[in-house]
Design a protein around this motif. Structure first.
Motif, mmCIF file in Angstrom:
data_model
loop_
_atom_site.group_PDB
_atom_site.id
_atom_site.type_symbol
_atom_site.label_atom_id
_atom_site.label_comp_id
_atom_site.label_asym_id
_atom_site.label_seq_id
_atom_site.Cartn_x
_atom_site.Cartn_y
_atom_site.Cartn_z
ATOM 1 N N ALA A 119 51.465 55.076 61.967
ATOM 2 C CA ALA A 119 51.527 55.867 63.190
ATOM 3 C C ALA A 119 50.799 55.105 64.291
ATOM 4 C CB ALA A 119 50.875 57.228 62.972
ATOM 5 N N LEU A 120 51.268 55.261 65.525
ATOM 6 C CA LEU A 120 50.707 54.494 66.642
ATOM 7 C C LEU A 120 49.193 54.638 66.772
ATOM 8 C CD1 LEU A 120 51.191 52.712 69.137
ATOM 9 C CD2 LEU A 120 51.601 54.809 70.447
ATOM 10 N N PRO A 121 48.616 55.839 66.707
ATOM 11 C CA PRO A 121 47.156 55.934 66.861
ATOM 12 C C PRO A 121 46.374 55.136 65.821
ATOM 13 C CG PRO A 121 48.166 58.091 67.134
ATOM 14 C CD PRO A 121 49.236 57.173 66.621
ATOM 15 N N GLN A 122 46.831 55.155 64.586
ATOM 16 C CA GLN A 122 46.143 54.406 63.534
ATOM 17 C C GLN A 122 46.257 52.904 63.768
ATOM 18 O OE1 GLN A 122 47.712 55.112 59.610
ATOM 19 N NE2 GLN A 122 46.166 53.840 58.600
ATOM 20 N N MET A 123 47.458 52.448 64.145
ATOM 21 C CA MET A 123 47.667 51.028 64.349
ATOM 22 C C MET A 123 46.834 50.492 65.510
ATOM 23 S SD MET A 123 51.081 48.957 65.446
ATOM 24 C CE MET A 123 50.970 49.693 67.065
ATOM 25 N N VAL A 124 46.803 51.231 66.617
ATOM 26 C CA VAL A 124 46.070 50.769 67.798
ATOM 27 C C VAL A 124 44.581 50.625 67.486
ATOM 28 C CG1 VAL A 124 45.398 51.383 70.145
ATOM 29 C CG2 VAL A 124 47.757 51.668 69.426
ATOM 30 N N ARG A 125 44.038 51.551 66.734
ATOM 31 C CA ARG A 125 42.617 51.450 66.368
ATOM 32 C C ARG A 125 42.356 50.236 65.477
ATOM 33 N NH1 ARG A 125 43.569 56.809 67.436
ATOM 34 N NH2 ARG A 125 41.810 58.052 68.236
ATOM 35 N N VAL A 133 48.016 39.115 65.163
ATOM 36 C CA VAL A 133 48.433 40.268 64.366
ATOM 37 C C VAL A 133 49.156 41.284 65.246
ATOM 38 C CG1 VAL A 133 47.609 42.278 63.084
ATOM 39 C CG2 VAL A 133 46.704 40.015 62.551
ATOM 40 N N THR A 134 48.634 41.530 66.437
ATOM 41 C CA THR A 134 49.246 42.507 67.343
ATOM 42 C C THR A 134 50.659 42.109 67.730
ATOM 43 O OG1 THR A 134 47.122 43.243 68.233
ATOM 44 C CG2 THR A 134 49.062 43.602 69.606
ATOM 45 N N LEU A 135 50.845 40.864 68.144
ATOM 46 C CA LEU A 135 52.173 40.441 68.607
ATOM 47 C C LEU A 135 53.154 40.284 67.450
ATOM 48 C CD1 LEU A 135 50.550 40.064 71.209
ATOM 49 C CD2 LEU A 135 51.978 38.078 71.703
ATOM 50 N N CYS A 136 52.706 39.732 66.348
ATOM 51 C CA CYS A 136 53.625 39.507 65.226
ATOM 52 C C CYS A 136 53.938 40.809 64.497
ATOM 53 C CB CYS A 136 53.050 38.470 64.273
ATOM 54 S SG CYS A 136 52.949 36.804 64.991
ATOM 55 N N SER A 137 52.960 41.702 64.386
ATOM 56 C CA SER A 137 53.258 43.002 63.784
ATOM 57 C C SER A 137 54.099 43.837 64.738
ATOM 58 C CB SER A 137 51.975 43.746 63.419
ATOM 59 O OG SER A 137 51.230 44.108 64.569
ATOM 60 N N GLY A 138 53.897 43.631 66.051
ATOM 61 C CA GLY A 138 54.721 44.336 67.028
ATOM 62 C C GLY A 138 56.190 43.987 66.878
ATOM 63 N N ALA A 139 56.472 42.718 66.574
ATOM 64 C CA ALA A 139 57.860 42.310 66.365
ATOM 65 C C ALA A 139 58.431 42.948 65.100
ATOM 66 C CB ALA A 139 57.951 40.787 66.276
ATOM 67 N N GLU A 197 51.951 48.314 75.750
ATOM 68 C CA GLU A 197 50.802 48.459 76.650
ATOM 69 C C GLU A 197 49.558 48.908 75.887
ATOM 70 O OE1 GLU A 197 53.084 49.783 80.784
ATOM 71 O OE2 GLU A 197 52.634 51.277 79.240
ATOM 72 N N ALA A 198 49.732 49.881 75.025
ATOM 73 C CA ALA A 198 48.584 50.418 74.289
ATOM 74 C C ALA A 198 47.988 49.378 73.347
ATOM 75 C CB ALA A 198 49.001 51.668 73.515
ATOM 76 N N THR A 199 48.848 48.629 72.655
ATOM 77 C CA THR A 199 48.331 47.658 71.695
ATOM 78 C C THR A 199 47.633 46.491 72.390
ATOM 79 O OG1 THR A 199 50.502 46.574 71.576
ATOM 80 C CG2 THR A 199 50.023 48.248 69.929
ATOM 81 N N LEU A 200 48.162 46.061 73.534
ATOM 82 C CA LEU A 200 47.520 44.964 74.258
ATOM 83 C C LEU A 200 46.196 45.411 74.866
ATOM 84 C CD1 LEU A 200 50.563 43.276 76.064
ATOM 85 C CD2 LEU A 200 49.453 42.619 73.926
ATOM 86 N N ALA A 201 46.168 46.626 75.406
ATOM 87 C CA ALA A 201 44.916 47.147 75.965
ATOM 88 C C ALA A 201 43.841 47.250 74.894
ATOM 89 C CB ALA A 201 45.159 48.511 76.604
ATOM 90 N N VAL A 252 46.530 58.339 73.870
ATOM 91 C CA VAL A 252 47.481 57.806 72.890
ATOM 92 C C VAL A 252 47.774 58.835 71.810
ATOM 93 C CG1 VAL A 252 47.796 56.065 71.085
ATOM 94 C CG2 VAL A 252 46.904 55.388 73.315
ATOM 95 N N ASP A 253 46.735 59.484 71.309
ATOM 96 C CA ASP A 253 46.906 60.492 70.255
ATOM 97 C C ASP A 253 47.793 61.636 70.738
ATOM 98 O OD1 ASP A 253 45.209 58.909 68.823
ATOM 99 O OD2 ASP A 253 43.511 60.285 68.861
ATOM 100 N N ASN A 254 47.518 62.134 71.946
ATOM 101 C CA ASN A 254 48.288 63.255 72.486
ATOM 102 C C ASN A 254 49.746 62.870 72.689
ATOM 103 O OD1 ASN A 254 46.046 64.907 72.520
ATOM 104 N ND2 ASN A 254 45.575 64.533 74.666
ATOM 105 N N SER A 255 49.964 61.663 73.184
ATOM 106 C CA SER A 255 51.330 61.206 73.419
ATOM 107 C C SER A 255 52.096 61.122 72.109
ATOM 108 C CB SER A 255 51.315 59.845 74.111
ATOM 109 O OG SER A 255 52.617 59.287 74.166
ATOM 110 N N TRP A 256 51.452 60.548 71.109
ATOM 111 C CA TRP A 256 52.113 60.390 69.812
ATOM 112 C C TRP A 256 52.390 61.749 69.154
ATOM 113 C CZ3 TRP A 256 54.742 57.084 67.008
ATOM 114 C CH2 TRP A 256 54.889 57.311 65.632
ATOM 115 N N ASN A 257 51.403 62.624 69.198
ATOM 116 C CA ASN A 257 51.533 63.915 68.516
ATOM 117 C C ASN A 257 52.559 64.823 69.176
ATOM 118 O OD1 ASN A 257 49.587 63.200 66.619
ATOM 119 N ND2 ASN A 257 47.912 64.037 67.839
ATOM 120 N N SER A 258 52.776 64.638 70.483
ATOM 121 C CA SER A 258 53.701 65.516 71.201
ATOM 122 C C SER A 258 55.043 64.865 71.504
ATOM 123 C CB SER A 258 53.071 65.976 72.521
ATOM 124 O OG SER A 258 52.884 64.866 73.392
#
Length: 361
Positions: free
Chosen positions: A56-62, A78-84, A229-233, A290-296
C-alpha cells in the motif's frame, strides 16, 4: 516516527559501510544489492500475482524515506526501480510473469520521449538514446518512452499530438554508457542507455491508464503522478532527517571552539531544535495527507490527490531549507567530500532538483 524505526540496525550498518565504495565506483555494491534482493525492496510495487510485495502507498513511502535516510543513493535507486515495478499492473500478463518473478528483478528506465518505435509486423523496431536511468548497471530490464512511427510518419493521438508509449526491454539488449557527472547521488549509477534497431513484440508495449489495467487492484488505479511525487518527496525527507541527525555531533564539535560566545552556542542549539520540530511537523502532515488520500481513493476518486501534490512539494521545500539553514554552522567538515555529512548534503541538493518537486505549486 524517526525513519530508523523501519529498518533493522544491521541493515543500516550494511548500507552505510558500503556507501563510500559505492560512491567511488558510481553504483551500488554487491553487499547492498544482496540486501535489497533478500528483502524484496525492488518489488515494492510489483503485483503479488507476480511474486511482488504490492505494498500500500503509505507503507511504501515510509519505507522509502527510511532507506533514503540510511543512504541517499540506495534509497533513490530503490524508489525509482521499485516505482517501475508498478508497470507490472499494466503489462501483458504472460510477459509480466516471465519478467517479474525473477528474484533479482530490477527495472530501470527514463520518462523522456527520446526514442522511436516504428511499427513492423506484429511488433516494433526501437531506436533511441535516453539518459539518467538510476540503477541501469544492475537492471534486469529497462523501460523507455518512444514516439510511435508508421514508416516515416509519426502516429498521432486523439489530441493530434505525437503518440508516445512506454516499452520494456531486456537488459542484455540495451547498451549503458557513462553520463552521470554530478556532485550528488553518485552511487545511483544514473547513466545513459541506447537501443539500436531492436525488434520487440507488441506485448513489450503497454499503456499507463486505469482503462488498461491488467491487475485489478487499487494500487494500479492510483494516479502515477501523485505516487511519484510522494515517493520522491519522502526521499528528500529521509535525507534531511539524516543531515539533521549528523548536525548534533557536528555542533558538539563546534561548541569546543573557544571563539564562540555563549549566545552564539545557544543560537546554534536553538536553530537545530527549531528546524527538527519544523521538519517533523511537516513530515507528519505529509503522511497524514498520503494516508487520507490512499484510504479514501476508491470511494472519493480525485479527492485528496491535489493535497498530495501540494504536501509533497511543501515537504521537499522544508527539507531543502532546513538543511541549508543549518549547513552554515556545521564547520568545514560539511564541505569535505569525504565526510558523511557532506555526502548527505550533496545528495539532497542533487535529488532536490527533480522537476516534479521544483515548484511549491
Amino acid at each position: 516516527m524517526h525513519p530508523s524505526q523501519n529498518l533493522k540496525p544491521e541493515w543500516v550498518d550494511i548500507i552505510r559501510k558500503a556507501a563510500p565504495a559505492a560512491e567511488q565506483e558510481g553504483k551500488l555494491q554487491p553487499v547492498q544489492l544482496a540486501l535489497i534482493y533478500e528483502q524484496g525492496w525492488f518489488k515494492f510495487l510489483v503485483p503479488q500475482v507476480y511474486s511482488g510485495l504490492q505494498l500500500a502507498l503509505p507503507q511504501m513511502v515510509r519505507l522509502e524515506e527510511s532507506l533514503a535516510w540510511a543512504n541517499g543513493s540506495l534509497g533513490w535507486v530503490v524508489t525509482l526501480c521499485s516505482g517501475a515495478g508498478w508497470f507490472g499492473g499494466f503489462l501483458d500478463a504472460a510477459l509480466a510473469t516471465e519478467i517479474m518473478t525473477d528474484p533479482r528483478l530490477c527495472l530501470a528506465g527514463s520518462g523522456a520521449s527520446t526514442g522511436t518505435a516504428t511499427i513492423s509486423g506484429d511488433g516494433y523496431i526501437i531506436n533511441g538514446t535516453w539518459k539518467y536511468a538510476s540503477g541501469a548497471h544492475h537492471a534486469t530490464h529497462i523501460t523507455a518512452n518512444c514516439i510511435i512511427k508508421n514508416g516515416d510518419e509519426t502516429v498521432v493521438n486523439d489530441d493530434g499530438e505525437p503518440l508516445v508509449l512506454p516499452f520494456v526491454f531486456d537488459g542484455k539488449d540495451v547498451r549503458v554508457f557513462p553520463a552521470w557527472k554530478y556532485v550528488g547521488m553518485m552511487a545511483t549509477g544514473s547513466d545513459a542507455y541506447e537501443v539500436k534497431d531492436l525488434y520487440v513484440d507488441k506485448n513489450r508495449c503497454f499503456k499507463i491508464d486505469p482503462e488498461y489495467t491488467v491487475v485489478n487492484e487499487p494500487l494500479y488505479r492510483y494516479p502515477f503522478l501523485q505516487l511519484a511525487e510522494a515517493t520522491l518527496a519522502a526521499n528528500l525527507s529521509g535525507l534531511a532527517v539524516h543531515f539533521l541527525d549528523l548536525c548534533g555531533p557536528a555542533f558538539d564539535e563546534r561548541m569546543k571552539n573557544p571563539r564562540l560566545t555563549e549566545p552564539q552556542k545557544e543560537y546554534i542549539k536553538q536553530l537545530l531544535a527549531e528546524q527538527t520540530t519544523l521538519l517533523n511537523k511537516t513530515r507528519a502532515a505529509f503522511y497524514e495527507t498520503v494516508d487520507n488520500s490512499w484510504n479514501s481513493f476508491e470511494l472519493d476518486g480525485e479527492n485528496g490527490l491535489q493535497e498530495v501534490s501540494l504536501m509533497s512539494r511543501k515537504l521537499a521545500k522544508v527539507s531543502r531549507e532546513s538543511v541549508d539553514k543549518l549547513y552554515t554552522y556545521c564547520g568545514l567538515s560539511a564541505a569535505n567530500p569525504d565526510t558523511e555529512i557532506n555526502q548527505v548534503w550533496r545528495d539532497l541538493h542533487t535529488a532536490g532538483l527533480h522537476s516534479l518537486l521544483t515548484f511549491e505549486r
